[in-house]
Design an enzyme around this catalytic site. Sequence first.
Site, PDB file in Angstrom:
ATOM      1  N   SER A  50       0.839  -1.201   0.000  1.00  0.00           N
ATOM      2  CA  SER A  50       0.000   0.000   0.000  1.00  0.00           C
ATOM      3  C   SER A  50       0.877   1.254   0.000  1.00  0.00           C
ATOM      4  O   SER A  50       1.677   1.450  -0.902  1.00  0.00           O
ATOM      5  CB  SER A  50      -0.949  -0.056   1.205  1.00  0.00           C
ATOM      6  OG  SER A  50      -1.941   0.932   1.132  1.00  0.00           O
ATOM      7  N   HIS A  71      -2.667  -1.332  -4.186  1.00  0.00           N
ATOM      8  CA  HIS A  71      -4.127  -1.428  -4.213  1.00  0.00           C
ATOM      9  C   HIS A  71      -4.726  -0.059  -3.972  1.00  0.00           C
ATOM     10  O   HIS A  71      -4.021   0.892  -3.625  1.00  0.00           O
ATOM     11  CB  HIS A  71      -4.656  -2.461  -3.203  1.00  0.00           C
ATOM     12  CG  HIS A  71      -4.370  -2.125  -1.759  1.00  0.00           C
ATOM     13  ND1 HIS A  71      -4.701  -2.960  -0.728  1.00  0.00           N
ATOM     14  CD2 HIS A  71      -3.804  -1.034  -1.187  1.00  0.00           C
ATOM     15  CE1 HIS A  71      -4.350  -2.415   0.416  1.00  0.00           C
ATOM     16  NE2 HIS A  71      -3.805  -1.259   0.169  1.00  0.00           N
TER      17      HIS A  71
END
Length: 203
Positions: free
Chosen positions: A111, A134
């Site tokens: 992330s 993501h």
Amino acid sequence: MKKLDIDRNYMEIIENVPDNLAEYQYYLGLQERKLYFNDEVDLGIINKAVYWIMRWNEEDEKNNIPLDQRQEITLYITSNGGCVISGLALVDAIQQSKTKVTTVGIGVCASMGAILLISGHERKAFRHTTVLFHDGSFAVQSSAKKAKQTVKYYERLDEKIKALVLEKTNVSEELYDEKEDEEWYLFADPQCIDLGVVDSIVE
């Protein structure tokens, strides 16, 4: 029990035995311009990293050290991600640093941790490091109007992250859009090398 040989300068600074070896490791790293980012992304750890990058740049400027002769800054990253807004402050500090900043992925860069990894002037990773891209997540408890404003803000934030990934890697816009709603896991070798997420593998 054998007494630890703790650096005297460190003991003079804190005037007590360090709470743990991780704290002492962090101190030792600073002596070589090495920053260990091994936590969730939040303002606390971000502010420390930004402070040292800015301080070392100021020292180099003050001493008139040419860019190619400066001691580089190394940021070792092991992080499952965290606050994107806080993380972008460190991205800005790295990009604005005239002194070279090398990022090194260890274990997992997920992330916002992945975004920090790709932000270095030079990017490296250990062979089995996992990188995860993501989309962001958030929760809203407010009026409908304010919730809509928050959603619009996070949509703009997602566009900033997309622009950064496209700028710093070889990921095409088509591939990014295809993977945007997925949990996109990559191994450093060979996927991150092939996609330009990192420049080299630490041997």
